[in-house]
Design a protein around this motif. Structure first.
Motif: not given
Length: 679
Positions: A232-248
């Motif tokens: 999906l990403e290589k074809a430009g059909d999707a834009l993916f973003t990973p995320h990670y939760i942190t606390w303080f």
């Protein structure tokens, strides 16, 4: 911490020190949680008809982009009304044979257990009726997953919570054994926004692999979904973003051992201790650093137009650098980075100094986007999948997630991976989906989409069809006559072809050509042979042909006129002594006079052969005079050109060669006087 939100706990438990749990709980208590919903439409009985909302459960497989029409059944045994006991393998079947949507009461056991028992009894979907009048909430799995909860991974039936008033009405109607079936349609088509041809989605995850079944679920999902995501990403059909939760870490704790063990950047970014023991195993600080590294892997890879490398890194890291094998370290991570050909120096630069008393730009951004924006709620649990800014509800499984992503594409823009037989049913295969179709060319307005089918007039070989898509589609625009003759009449006889399709002069419509009558779809009648003239054909497209000779208009023909017999109606071959014979596609006109006259079609008249011959002689004489004048002019031009060239040559020669008169005057001088003097 999530009990106040859901009543039965939330996923994503991470072992942590007590002080960090208190901080995290205080943060979640003020978080904004959004309940994702689907709609339920009651089709019968008539007294209950209407549309209602339901809250999608956070387990099972919601049919994003689809619908399910079924019959609502309610357990006859009051002891099983809450669904906390097994019903039996084939306990529920509808009279009409439609799928069963089982309604159960809330309370008595976990939501997920109710759904499992209903699924085992043959239910295609489950509705849980709330026991109190309150806003809808999201049903979830137990926070503590014990061995006897192994069925959770096998729940595939979609579930939803309905309000108490709606549940009471469904219960009463379904309990009436003599009444009509209660037929409802569960609709998930609008549960996932589908604004355009690209899906944007986020995956909130964690590098820790010692957090129990949830960590195993994340690892299995990344490994299974990696191929789909990268396509999906290589074809430009999707834009993916990973995320990670942190606390303080609160200011008052920043100098403590707990904060130093579980945080970086002086308590600004923290993660719970994996084992819950600050004195053993890995520290929360190790988890934060690896989360940061994985974020930087994505950033660096994305800058190199290879964002999909994140999936390779995470999948390989979980296999090669697990906590269980004591390989969870910076050294192992750098080995994976090197194996993927990623620039380690850029990743280190992105990570920054973890001991600096300053903000880290990457992790600071993560804390900002963790807060909900628009319709999306805050991210407070792991794992969380967000598709088109809507939190995904359901089982974190490769096929289920792919279906949800496919539901996020605008209709008719879905990539090929969404249109396989395993993903959806081609509704155009049955009765052409109820759409328009041209049987001659097999051109159809039915377009299969992930959400169903749409009836939309197509564009074929550069020709656009227009219409409602259900009963009518007509070709329009340039080149439309090449597509089944634009849907217009066309006929060939005796080597002559006539068409009612207006050509390049018009973008739509059918009109019978001059000399024919009809509506353009069918035409009848005789046709003037003048149509074989290109000028006649061009002007007839404008709807009017006028032929005038000597200022006298002789013939006016309009398109779509009544049937014309040129001979009987005297619209051609009207000259005195002319004899007219009509035929399909033209007529034949001959002159009397014993063959001493010829018919001039352009003037619709007969002239004597002598006059005709004289005309030809005059024409030939005029042409001869013109040709002679042209030849004389050309000869004069050549003569003048030669004289001019001779004079130019003479002028040039006079500058470089002495004339005889100059020689006889005794003024001959050597070319180099200095040579003579020297002698």
């Amino acid at each position: 911490m999530a009990m106040a939100l859901h009543g039965h706990g939330r996923r994503g438990r991470l072992a942590a020190a007590l002080w960090l749990v208190v901080v995290a709980t205080a943060s979640v208590a003020s978080a904004r949680f959004v309940v994702e919903k689907n709609s339920i439409k009651v089709l019968s009985p008539h007294s209950l008809r209407g549309r209602h909302e339901a809250a999608i459960a956070n387990y099972g497989v919601p049919d994003y982009g689809g619908t399910l029409t079924g019959v609502v059944l309610y357990p006859a045994d009051a002891g099983q009304a809450n669904g906390c006991k097994p019903f039996g393998a084939t306990a529920f079947k509808s009279r009409s044979g439609r799928p069963v949507v089982l309604l159960v009461d809330r309370g008595g056991c976990y939501f997920a257990l109710k759904t499992w028992h209903a699924q085992q009894a043959g239910a295609a979907a489950v509705l849980v009726a709330d026991s109190v009048e309150e806003p809808l909430l999201t049903m979830d799995t137990p926070e503590e997953e014990t061995p006897d909860m192994a069925f959770l991974a096998n729940i595939t039936a979609p579930s939803a919570l309905v309000s108490k008033p709606f549940g009471d009405a469904l219960r009463a109607a379904a309990s009436d054994s003599g009444g009509a079936e209660v037929v409802v349609r569960l609709d998930w088509r609008e549960s996932m926004p589908n604004p355009d041809a690209r899906v944007e989605y986020e995956f909130w995850t964690n590098s820790n692999d010692e957090c129990g079944p949830r960590c195993d679920e994340q690892a299995a999902f990344v490994a299974a979904f990696r191929g789909h995501a990268q396509l999906l990403e290589k074809a430009g059909d999707a834009l993916f973003t990973p995320h990670y939760i942190t606390w303080f870490c609160p200011d008052e704790y920043r100098g403590t051992r707990q904060c130093a063990s579980q945080c970086i950047n002086r308590g600004r970014y923290c993660a719970p201790d994996p084992e819950g023991d600050l004195g053993a195993g890995y520290r929360g600080r190790d988890v934060v650093l690896e989360n940061l590294r994985q974020l930087c892997v994505h950033r660096v890879a994305n800058a190199r137009n290879a964002s999909w490398a994140w999936w390779d890194f995470v999948a390989d890291y979980r296999v090669r650098c697990s906590m269980r094998e004591k390989r969870y370290s910076r050294g192992c991570a750098e080995e994976v980075v090197a194996s993927l050909g990623l620039p380690a120096e850029l990743i280190d630069k992105c990570m920054g100094d973890p001991d600096a008393d300053a903000d880290n730009d990457v992790l600071r951004t993560e804390q900002v986007v963790q807060v909900g924006q628009g319709d999306r709620g805050d991210v407070t649990i792991l794992p969380t999948l967000v598709i088109n800014n809507v939190q995904y509800r359901g089982k974190l499984e490769s096929t289920a997630v792919l279906k949800a992503i496919c539901a996020g594409f605008k209709e008719t823009t879905e990539p090929r991976v969404c249109m396989t037989q395993d993903m959806e049913t081609d509704e155009c295969l049955h009765n052409n989906g109820g759409c328009w179709r041209d049987d001659k060319t097999n051109i159809t307005a039915c377009k299969d989409t992930y959400r169903g089918r749409v009836c939309e007039c197509p564009a074929v070989d550069g020709v656009q069809y227009e219409g409602n898509g259900y009963k009518e589609c007509k070709p329009v625009g340039p080149g439309r006559c090449a597509a089944n003759n634009g849907g217009c009449w066309k006929e060939t006889r005796h080597g002559k072809t006539f068409s009612a399709c207006k050509g390049s002069g018009s973008l739509s419509g059918c009109e019978c050509p001059p000399g024919f009558k009809g509506d353009g779809l069918t035409c009848e009648g005789a046709f003037n042979s003048l149509s074989r003239s290109p000028s006649f054909h061009l002007q007839s497209l404008c709807g009017l042909w006028a032929l005038a000779v000597g200022g006298r208009r002789l013939i006016i023909l309009r398109t779509a006129i009544a049937d014309v017999d040129e001979c009987s109606e005297k619209v051609a071959c009207t000259c005195p002594g002319c004899s007219c014979k009509n035929n399909w596609g033209g007529y034949h006109c001959s002159c009397g006079g014993g063959g001493n006259q010829v018919y001039i079609q352009a003037e619709d008249t007969c002239v004597g052969k002598s006059a005709a011959a004289m005309g030809w002689m005059v024409t030939a004489l005029v042409l001869s005079c013109l040709a002679g004048a042209g030849l004389a002019g050309f000869a004069f031009y050549k003569y003048r050109l030669r004289r001019y060239m001779d004079s130019e040559v003479a002028a040039i020669m006079s500058q470089y060669m002495p004339l005889e008169s100059q020689s006889s005057s005794g003024e001959n001088r050597p070319l180099r006087e200095e040579a003579v003097e020297a002698a």
